[in-house]
Design a protein around this motif. Structure first.
Motif: not given
Length: 82
Positions: A21, A23, A50, A69, A71
């Motif tokens: 994941d 940002v 991450d 965030r 995915h």
């Protein structure tokens, strides 16, 4: 559930590193993509994963925002003649 073999454990670790994941750091809309990338606009973003590394990726949501965030989701976007 624990992996049943060392090979399964390695595969789990590899996939965990591969699909992280992240940002959204920055994003833009490419309204006139180069040849081979389709005809419509594409939303592209700089994503900090991450583990701290950064990647450029197509953002599939309607309203991206810095700090959101995300995915990963893999999809085939084009096929070349090669």
């Amino acid at each position: 559930m624990l992996p049943s073999s060392p090979a399964a454990a390695r595969l789990q670790r590899k996939q965990k590193l591969k699909f992280q994941d992240g940002v959204i750091v920055s994003w833009t809309i490419v309204r006139h993509p180069p040849a081979g990338f389709g005809h419509g606009p594409r939303t592209v973003g700089l994503v900090q994963l991450d583990d701290g590394s950064q990647v450029l990726a197509e953002l599939l949501m309607k309203s991206p925002a810095i700090g959101m965030r995300v995915h990963p989701r893999m999809s085939l976007s084009a096929v070349t003649a090669e």
